[in-house]
Write a protein that holds these residues in place. Structure first.
Motif, short mmCIF file in Angstrom:
data_model
loop_
_atom_site.label_atom_id
_atom_site.label_comp_id
_atom_site.label_asym_id
_atom_site.label_seq_id
_atom_site.Cartn_x
_atom_site.Cartn_y
_atom_site.Cartn_z
N PHE A 6 -24.57 59.31 -36.81
CA PHE A 6 -25.12 58.51 -35.72
C PHE A 6 -26.52 58.05 -36.10
N ILE A 7 -26.83 56.79 -35.89
CA ILE A 7 -28.14 56.24 -36.24
C ILE A 7 -29.12 56.62 -35.13
N LYS A 8 -29.95 57.62 -35.40
CA LYS A 8 -30.79 58.23 -34.37
C LYS A 8 -31.67 57.23 -33.63
N LYS A 9 -32.26 56.29 -34.35
CA LYS A 9 -33.20 55.37 -33.70
C LYS A 9 -32.51 54.44 -32.69
N THR A 10 -31.17 54.41 -32.69
CA THR A 10 -30.46 53.55 -31.75
C THR A 10 -30.00 54.29 -30.50
N LEU A 11 -30.30 55.59 -30.40
CA LEU A 11 -29.88 56.39 -29.25
C LEU A 11 -30.50 55.82 -27.97
N THR A 12 -29.67 55.46 -27.02
CA THR A 12 -30.12 54.83 -25.77
C THR A 12 -29.45 55.52 -24.59
N VAL A 13 -30.24 55.93 -23.62
CA VAL A 13 -29.71 56.57 -22.41
C VAL A 13 -29.15 55.49 -21.48
N LEU A 14 -27.88 55.68 -21.07
CA LEU A 14 -27.24 54.78 -20.12
C LEU A 14 -27.42 55.27 -18.69
N ASP A 15 -27.41 56.59 -18.50
CA ASP A 15 -27.62 57.17 -17.17
C ASP A 15 -28.00 58.64 -17.36
N ASP A 16 -28.73 59.16 -16.38
CA ASP A 16 -29.16 60.55 -16.45
C ASP A 16 -29.24 61.12 -15.03
N ARG A 17 -29.27 62.41 -14.97
CA ARG A 17 -29.37 63.10 -13.68
C ARG A 17 -30.74 62.85 -13.06
N PRO A 69 -33.05 64.55 -10.58
CA PRO A 69 -33.18 65.84 -9.90
C PRO A 69 -33.42 65.70 -8.40
N ALA A 70 -33.99 64.59 -7.95
CA ALA A 70 -34.25 64.39 -6.53
C ALA A 70 -32.97 64.06 -5.76
N LYS A 71 -31.95 63.55 -6.44
CA LYS A 71 -30.73 63.11 -5.76
C LYS A 71 -29.47 63.85 -6.22
N ASP A 72 -29.38 64.13 -7.51
CA ASP A 72 -28.15 64.65 -8.08
C ASP A 72 -28.17 66.16 -8.20
N SER A 73 -27.01 66.79 -7.97
CA SER A 73 -26.89 68.23 -8.20
C SER A 73 -26.88 68.49 -9.70
N GLU A 74 -27.05 69.75 -10.08
CA GLU A 74 -27.00 70.12 -11.50
C GLU A 74 -25.58 70.01 -12.04
N LEU A 75 -24.61 69.83 -11.16
CA LEU A 75 -23.22 69.73 -11.57
C LEU A 75 -22.78 68.28 -11.80
N VAL A 76 -23.67 67.33 -11.63
CA VAL A 76 -23.29 65.93 -11.82
C VAL A 76 -22.77 65.72 -13.24
N GLN A 77 -21.76 64.88 -13.36
CA GLN A 77 -21.13 64.64 -14.67
C GLN A 77 -21.13 63.14 -14.98
N PHE A 78 -21.55 62.81 -16.17
CA PHE A 78 -21.42 61.45 -16.69
C PHE A 78 -20.42 61.50 -17.83
N SER A 79 -19.17 61.66 -17.47
CA SER A 79 -18.09 61.73 -18.47
C SER A 79 -16.81 61.24 -17.81
N ASN A 80 -15.71 61.31 -18.53
CA ASN A 80 -14.42 60.85 -18.02
C ASN A 80 -14.48 59.40 -17.56
N PHE A 81 -14.94 58.55 -18.45
CA PHE A 81 -15.14 57.14 -18.15
C PHE A 81 -14.11 56.27 -18.87
N ALA A 82 -13.96 55.06 -18.38
CA ALA A 82 -13.17 54.03 -19.06
C ALA A 82 -14.15 53.08 -19.73
N LEU A 83 -13.83 52.65 -20.95
CA LEU A 83 -14.74 51.82 -21.74
C LEU A 83 -13.96 50.72 -22.43
N PHE A 84 -14.42 49.47 -22.28
CA PHE A 84 -13.76 48.37 -22.97
C PHE A 84 -14.73 47.20 -23.11
N GLU A 85 -14.34 46.23 -23.93
CA GLU A 85 -15.15 45.02 -24.10
C GLU A 85 -14.57 43.90 -23.26
#
Length: 192
Positions: A130-141, A143-159
């Motif tokens: 993985f090219i480290k310098k290209t790492l980009t956050v799409l979404d994150d928890r 703490p003011a709104k989301d529980s610690e159990l929030v999950q950003f997985s099980n997604f559908a992805l297409f072009e």
């Protein structure tokens, strides 16, 4: 009707040893690299001797045989942590590059968690890595709104064939007090 003749041949079996992933070989993603090789990225689960990581193997003969399974790393050689979560690769027709979408964590995960943040990163197909310098956050928890159990997985992805943008549909499980009561979101990723 013309009779079709098919020839079936089993490929080499590969196994992710339990000492490095307690849940074995599951939730894998397969990509064709520019050189025609196949790359399989597998989720891993933490064990007493190995933190959660993503693992990979390459086939140079269309999937009949596979290289030794190794941990996926950044192009700098650094290791990273990743929970036992779904991940996907996608090749952009706009850039021609291969991208991986999934969870990379700052700390060693505990089984499936945390499943945040959700990132996209370009794949170095020669490594592969993985090219480290290209790492980009799409979404994150949040703490003011989301529980610690929030999950950003099980997604559908297409072009999107009309815009050539990457579209992702994701249900933010755990965003509410009732884990299974969550909204679904559309993410549009415009690559440059």
């Amino acid at each position: 009707k013309q009779k079709q003749n098919y020839s079936w041949k089993n490929s080499q079996k590969i196994f992710l040893p339990r000492k490095i992933s307690s849940r074995g070989l599951v939730e894998l993603d397969l990509s064709e690299l520019k050189n025609g090789n196949l790359m399989m990225i597998m989720r891993g689960n933490d064990t007493p001797v190995s933190p959660g990581r993503k693992w990979f193997s390459v086939s140079k003969d269309g999937g009949y045989t596979w290289t030794e399974i190794k941990d996926m790393r950044y192009d700098t050689g650094e290791q990273f942590y990743s929970p036992a979560s779904i991940h996907k690769t996608i090749r952009s027709s706009k850039t021609g590059k291969l991208y991986w979408v999934g969870n990379i964590t700052n700390e060693p995960p505990k089984g499936n968690r945390p499943r945040y943040p959700l990132q996209i990163i370009e794949v170095n197909e020669e490594g592969p890595s993985f090219i480290k310098k290209t790492l980009t956050v799409l979404d994150d928890r949040d703490p003011a709104k989301d529980s610690e159990l929030v999950q950003f997985s099980n997604f559908a992805l297409f072009e999107n064939r009309e815009t050539n943008e990457i579209e992702m549909y994701l249900t933010r499980l755990g965003e509410n007090k009732v884990t299974w009561n969550a909204s679904s979101y559309k993410y549009t990723i415009a690559l440059t």
